[in-house]
Design a protein around this motif. Structure first.
Motif, PDB file in Angstrom:
ATOM      1  N   GLU A   6       2.867  79.533  55.934  1.00 54.80           N
ATOM      2  CA  GLU A   6       2.839  80.478  54.705  1.00 54.80           C
ATOM      3  C   GLU A   6       3.798  79.665  53.944  1.00 54.80           C
ATOM      4  O   GLU A   6       3.835  79.390  52.456  1.00 54.80           O
ATOM      5  N   ASP A   7       5.062  78.991  54.686  1.00 59.50           N
ATOM      6  CA  ASP A   7       5.984  78.336  53.777  1.00 59.50           C
ATOM      7  C   ASP A   7       5.532  77.138  53.007  1.00 59.50           C
ATOM      8  O   ASP A   7       5.987  76.617  51.897  1.00 59.50           O
ATOM      9  N   PHE A   8       4.399  76.562  53.567  1.00 62.39           N
ATOM     10  CA  PHE A   8       3.838  75.314  52.923  1.00 62.39           C
ATOM     11  C   PHE A   8       3.260  75.750  51.864  1.00 62.39           C
ATOM     12  O   PHE A   8       3.401  75.049  50.817  1.00 62.39           O
ATOM     13  N   PHE A  11       5.781  75.885  49.008  1.00 62.14           N
ATOM     14  CA  PHE A  11       6.224  74.389  48.970  1.00 62.14           C
ATOM     15  C   PHE A  11       5.485  73.878  47.800  1.00 62.14           C
ATOM     16  O   PHE A  11       5.805  72.820  46.980  1.00 62.14           O
ATOM     17  N   ILE A  12       3.996  74.212  47.732  1.00 59.13           N
ATOM     18  CA  ILE A  12       3.285  73.373  46.886  1.00 59.13           C
ATOM     19  C   ILE A  12       2.968  74.194  45.261  1.00 59.13           C
ATOM     20  O   ILE A  12       2.204  73.810  44.703  1.00 59.13           O
ATOM     21  N   SER A  13       3.569  75.286  45.365  1.00 59.91           N
ATOM     22  CA  SER A  13       3.492  76.280  44.395  1.00 59.91           C
ATOM     23  C   SER A  13       4.023  75.502  43.012  1.00 59.91           C
ATOM     24  O   SER A  13       4.908  74.629  43.198  1.00 59.91           O
ATOM     25  N   ASP A 236      -5.190  70.174  46.856  1.00 59.68           N
ATOM     26  CA  ASP A 236      -4.507  71.579  46.905  1.00 59.68           C
ATOM     27  C   ASP A 236      -4.886  71.784  48.549  1.00 59.68           C
ATOM     28  O   ASP A 236      -5.320  70.900  49.038  1.00 59.68           O
ATOM     29  N   ILE A 237      -4.289  73.102  48.950  1.00 58.43           N
ATOM     30  CA  ILE A 237      -4.340  73.209  50.329  1.00 58.43           C
ATOM     31  C   ILE A 237      -5.768  73.408  50.782  1.00 58.43           C
ATOM     32  O   ILE A 237      -6.200  73.029  52.156  1.00 58.43           O
ATOM     33  N   ARG A 238      -6.745  73.669  50.021  1.00 58.40           N
ATOM     34  CA  ARG A 238      -8.080  73.694  50.457  1.00 58.40           C
ATOM     35  C   ARG A 238      -8.640  72.552  50.906  1.00 58.40           C
ATOM     36  O   ARG A 238      -9.584  72.010  51.587  1.00 58.40           O
ATOM     37  N   SER A 239      -8.157  71.197  50.579  1.00 59.44           N
ATOM     38  CA  SER A 239      -8.414  70.041  50.655  1.00 59.44           C
ATOM     39  C   SER A 239      -7.796  69.518  52.194  1.00 59.44           C
ATOM     40  O   SER A 239      -8.190  68.275  52.541  1.00 59.44           O
TER      41      SER A 239
END
Length: 263
Positions: A6-8, A11-13, A236-239
């Motif tokens: 979740e911390d990741f 970090f990308i927010s 993004d995280i989905r990639s």
């Protein structure tokens, strides 16, 4: 199987103060990480105990840029590599034996697209040269969050490089291949790629090898769509693929274990 923490996501927010995030993450594990300001860029130096260094062996300088392209989450470019290295640093600080890792999170990589001299690593490499730090093995990790095959980024060295430099660069690349092969179960590839933070070091006369990660199907088809996502909102995280994080962690462990005698 690795699960992206979740911390990741924090970090990308878009509103994340990434310099503070990295420092707080490491400081919470008791790891000192002073900021090194160089020519307007703020690099983060991870400070390990002196007992974890052996002067008989080469220092392995490991670099990942923490800045990101404006308007992009930067999940792959370069948050994945940075996050893997933050987790790795927490393991390294606990080691009883030496690892000879010099870990630096660099600022300003995305500024070097038009002129490498504007890249944060260029000023950092100048500082290395001024301090006489010219014999490190420099490994640059960039875009490690997507795929299942680690790749050595194949580049054309600038014209006019001396035969001695080319020889040193080739030897460094051989060591990099050994490390990623051990960490990935023998899977690796060479792919023609753009420069990353390795450019600033190379132009300052310090060999540096860039390592990345790609899906095997993109390598086999030679249609590297992963790179089309970079510098866009789609990075993004989905990639990302959790397997890439797992493989990166193993490569980093292999790097920490690698011992190359000083010549």
């Amino acid at each position: 199987m690795y699960i992206i923490p979740e911390d990741f996501k924090k970090f990308i927010s878009s509103d994340c103060d990434r310099l503070s995030f990295i420092r707080n993450y490491l400081l919470n594990s008791g790891i000192e990480c002073p900021v090194i300001p160089v020519e307007g860029k703020n690099h983060i130096y991870v400070k390990f105990p002196l007992r974890q260094y052996n002067p008989m062996f080469r220092i392995k300088t490991v670099i990942a840029h923490y800045d990101r392209f404006p308007g992009s989450p930067g999940a792959n470019d370069n948050s994945a590599a940075v996050f893997c290295m933050m987790e790795w640093a927490r393991k390294l600080i606990q080691r009883q034996d030496f690892h000879n890792i010099r870990l630096i999170f660099t600022d300003g990589e995305e500024l070097g697209e038009g002129d490498v001299s504007q890249q944060g690593a260029f000023g950092l490499a100048k500082l290395f040269s001024k301090l006489g730090i010219k014999n490190d093995d420099v490994f640059v990790f960039d875009c490690m969050g997507r795929g299942n095959v680690p790749v050595i980024c194949q580049i054309d060295l600038p014209q006019g490089m001396s035969s001695a430099f080319i020889s040193r660069f080739n030897e460094l690349e051989k060591r990099a291949i050994k490390i990623i092969s051990e960490g990935s179960g023998g899977k690796w590839f060479k792919v023609k790629a753009n420069y990353s933070d390795n450019a600033g070091f190379i132009l300052n006369g310090i060999p540096a090898c860039a390592i990345s990660m790609l899906p095997s199907k993109e390598i086999s088809s030679q249609e590297i769509t992963t790179w089309n996502l970079l510098h866009t909102p789609l990075d993004d995280i989905r990639s990302l693929t959790p397997e890439a994080f797992e493989i990166t962690g193993k490569i980093l462990n292999s790097l920490a274990d690698a011992r190359f005698f000083l010549e």
